[in-house]
Design a protein around this motif. Structure first.
Motif, PDB file in Angstrom:
ATOM      1  N   PRO A  19       0.893  -1.381  -0.127  1.00  0.00           N
ATOM      2  CA  PRO A  19      -0.036  -0.026  -0.010  1.00  0.00           C
ATOM      3  C   PRO A  19       0.797   1.255  -0.249  1.00  0.00           C
ATOM      4  CG  PRO A  19      -0.943  -1.726   1.599  1.00  0.00           C
ATOM      5  CD  PRO A  19       0.373  -1.987   1.088  1.00  0.00           C
ATOM      6  N   SER A  20       2.031   1.136   0.441  1.00  0.00           N
ATOM      7  CA  SER A  20       2.693   2.376   0.707  1.00  0.00           C
ATOM      8  C   SER A  20       3.202   2.951  -0.815  1.00  0.00           C
ATOM      9  CB  SER A  20       4.208   2.206   1.218  1.00  0.00           C
ATOM     10  OG  SER A  20       5.244   1.278   0.358  1.00  0.00           O
ATOM     11  N   VAL A  21       3.021   2.348  -1.969  1.00  0.00           N
ATOM     12  CA  VAL A  21       3.379   2.983  -3.169  1.00  0.00           C
ATOM     13  C   VAL A  21       1.955   3.007  -4.309  1.00  0.00           C
ATOM     14  CG1 VAL A  21       5.540   1.986  -3.377  1.00  0.00           C
ATOM     15  CG2 VAL A  21       3.854   0.484  -4.382  1.00  0.00           C
ATOM     16  N   LEU A 233       8.762  11.163   1.777  1.00  0.00           N
ATOM     17  CA  LEU A 233      10.018  11.714   1.224  1.00  0.00           C
ATOM     18  C   LEU A 233       9.656  12.633   0.069  1.00  0.00           C
ATOM     19  CD1 LEU A 233      11.903   8.135   1.345  1.00  0.00           C
ATOM     20  CD2 LEU A 233      12.433  10.442   2.472  1.00  0.00           C
ATOM     21  N   MET A 234       8.316  11.894  -0.556  1.00  0.00           N
ATOM     22  CA  MET A 234       7.989  12.895  -1.667  1.00  0.00           C
ATOM     23  C   MET A 234       7.607  14.367  -1.288  1.00  0.00           C
ATOM     24  SD  MET A 234       5.108  10.047  -3.495  1.00  0.00           S
ATOM     25  CE  MET A 234       4.606  11.207  -4.802  1.00  0.00           C
ATOM     26  N   GLU A 243      11.405   7.425  -7.105  1.00  0.00           N
ATOM     27  CA  GLU A 243      12.542   7.856  -6.280  1.00  0.00           C
ATOM     28  C   GLU A 243      12.417   7.615  -4.811  1.00  0.00           C
ATOM     29  OE1 GLU A 243      14.477  11.448  -9.215  1.00  0.00           O
ATOM     30  OE2 GLU A 243      12.631  11.914  -7.765  1.00  0.00           O
ATOM     31  N   ALA A 244      11.155   8.075  -4.233  1.00  0.00           N
ATOM     32  CA  ALA A 244      10.867   7.835  -2.868  1.00  0.00           C
ATOM     33  C   ALA A 244      10.955   6.540  -2.548  1.00  0.00           C
ATOM     34  CB  ALA A 244       9.682   8.551  -2.580  1.00  0.00           C
ATOM     35  N   ALA A 245      10.395   5.821  -3.361  1.00  0.00           N
ATOM     36  CA  ALA A 245      10.121   4.247  -2.984  1.00  0.00           C
ATOM     37  C   ALA A 245      11.675   3.576  -3.012  1.00  0.00           C
ATOM     38  CB  ALA A 245       9.270   3.625  -3.910  1.00  0.00           C
ATOM     39  N   ALA A 369      -6.767  13.237  -3.552  1.00  0.00           N
ATOM     40  CA  ALA A 369      -6.061  12.275  -2.160  1.00  0.00           C
ATOM     41  C   ALA A 369      -5.708  13.609  -1.453  1.00  0.00           C
ATOM     42  CB  ALA A 369      -4.988  11.600  -2.703  1.00  0.00           C
ATOM     43  N   ARG A 370      -5.686  13.347  -0.263  1.00  0.00           N
ATOM     44  CA  ARG A 370      -4.919  14.255   0.738  1.00  0.00           C
ATOM     45  C   ARG A 370      -3.509  14.555   0.733  1.00  0.00           C
ATOM     46  NH1 ARG A 370      -8.394  13.780   6.553  1.00  0.00           N
ATOM     47  NH2 ARG A 370     -10.182  13.767   5.901  1.00  0.00           N
ATOM     48  N   VAL A 371      -3.031  15.505   0.771  1.00  0.00           N
ATOM     49  CA  VAL A 371      -1.736  15.962   0.775  1.00  0.00           C
ATOM     50  C   VAL A 371      -1.331  16.369   2.226  1.00  0.00           C
ATOM     51  CG1 VAL A 371       0.444  17.001  -0.353  1.00  0.00           C
ATOM     52  CG2 VAL A 371      -1.529  16.111  -1.836  1.00  0.00           C
ATOM     53  N   TYR A 372      -0.070  15.781   2.839  1.00  0.00           N
ATOM     54  CA  TYR A 372       0.101  16.309   4.158  1.00  0.00           C
ATOM     55  C   TYR A 372       1.629  16.798   4.044  1.00  0.00           C
ATOM     56  CZ  TYR A 372      -3.138  12.841   5.521  1.00  0.00           C
ATOM     57  OH  TYR A 372      -4.355  11.819   5.490  1.00  0.00           O
TER      58      TYR A 372
END
Length: 409
Positions: A19-21, A233-234, A243-245, A369-372
């Motif tokens: 789910p992280s990606v 990281l993104m 890149e973040a993954a 999607a939410r952006v934190y």
């Protein structure tokens, strides 16, 4: 036989981090907040944790061959359900099935090790099993991100189902539950009550201390590395998702490479406690620097992520340690209890971090999607250093076994 079990654990770890990606896609398709997404990911952990004690008892009683066949089939069905879900409820059920089935992998592999290998190889082979598992975690980061970009998250999960079916069949064909000449239903299966080993293990304070250590030391991996590291990281370093993954997978690489080495050193020196104490201290320091030292060069960030994985790999000796604090016939049950505590860390902390992120969310949305913000992540990740501090205190309370059975009270 060991490798088939380890391969299923590799698949289990792949599903754990997947789910992280695909966070933005899942948020969009299911109209989910951070807390809901954390719960969706954590359903894997709920089921995985719930089956650990039954798995340990069943592995002691029936052996790993049938368990791994059934778990491969069920995991494949769950992956298909998740891939084709058109509602959040169906996705929850799919993740629940995946987690419950995947929960058999690690303990069954440890059971294979205890039956087919000498006791002095347990810590090293536990570490090798974790190394193979972490390769699944690596595959579930940058490679999976590329697959999701090319084929969508649903298509990649269908392929995941096919892999689960294949591993389950391989387990039935290759694995044997006992060496030739050992009678079926030996002493551990006939003369020992099914739950006696578990009851004895749970009466010992050291079993609980080791389990609590496993829960807290892996907060950085489950609450950060396997879910929220990629969006962090993104956002913080303006990276693309692949890149973040790729950077996030360095935690898995560090763990995977160092776990068998730490296990080998532990077996050779016949010391379990030092790697636990040193690992907890180092991982706490690493996470504080990563989260709260500003303007770090990105090469330093990558080194810190790698160091976090290396430092926490000392947890791999927990299984040998709890085995030495309990009777041999309870090997599956006591190691399953440790694995249950470890996986419960993800079940508790992933939705907790998601809830803390929602509390600090400033309302920004992108593509549904939410952006934190970086500030939101700072306001949520404080829980991770607190957990590593707790792990350090617990490591100090562990009683050294010097690589031999002590069966302490």
């Amino acid at each position: 036989m060991w490798f088939v079990g380890a391969l299923f654990f590799c698949y289990a770890f792949f599903q754990r981090v997947a789910p992280s990606v695909m966070i933005s896609e899942l948020m969009r398709d299911f109209n989910a907040s951070g807390a809901i997404l954390g719960s969706l990911s954590a359903f894997y952990y709920y089921a995985y944790a719930a089956v650990q004690l039954p798995t340990g008892v069943l592995a002691d009683r029936w052996g790993p061959r049938r368990l791994l066949l059934v778990s491969g089939i069920l995991s494949g069905i769950g992956s298909l359900m998740f891939a084709t879900s058109d509602s959040l409820l169906a996705a929850y059920i799919g993740r629940l099935m995946i987690g419950g089935a995947a929960g058999f992998g690690f303990v069954c592999t440890l059971k294979i090790i205890t039956v087919w290998f000498p006791p002095e190889r347990l810590a090293m082979l536990s570490g090798l099993t974790m190394m193979i598992g972490m390769s699944g975690g690596v595959g579930g980061q940058a490679p999976l991100a590329a697959a999701v970009a090319a084929f969508g998250w649903r298509g990649t999960m269908v392929v995941g189902a096919a892999l689960a079916f294949s591993i389950g069949i391989a387990a039935w064909v290759i694995i044997r539950d006992r060496p030739p000449g050992e009678p079926a239903g030996g002493a551990t299966r006939q003369s020992v009550p099914m739950l006696l080993g578990l009851r004895l293990a749970l009466r010992r304070s050291q079993t609980w201390i080791i389990a609590a250590y496993g829960f807290f030391i892996l907060a950085q991996l489950f609450a950060f590395g396997t879910l929220w590291s990629v969006p962090y990281l993104m956002q913080t370093y303006d990276l693309s998702r692949p890149e973040a993954a790729g950077s996030a997978s360095l935690m898995m690489v560090g763990w995977g490479v160092s776990a068998p080495i730490i296990g080998w050193i532990s077996d050779r020196t016949r010391r379990r406690k030092p790697s636990m104490v040193i690992g907890a201290a180092l991982v706490g320091l690493v996470m504080v620097v990563l989260f709260y030292v500003p303007d770090l060069p990105f090469v330093v960030v990558n080194l810190l992520l790698l160091a976090a994985g290396v430092s926490s790999a000392g947890m791999s000796v927990c299984f040998a340690l709890v085995r030495e604090h309990n009777e041999s016939f309870a090997a599956g049950a006591c190691m399953a209890f440790i694995n249950m505590a470890v996986i419960t860390s993800g079940a508790v902390l992933q939705p907790l971090v998601g809830w803390l992120l929602d509390l600090n969310w400033d309302g920004t949305m992108a593509n549904g999607a939410r952006v934190y913000s970086a500030a939101a992540f700072d306001g949520a990740f404080w829980i991770i250093p607190v957990c590593t501090l707790a792990a350090f205190g617990l490591a100090l309370a562990v009683k050294e076994t010097y690589g031999r059975s002590v069966v302490s009270a």
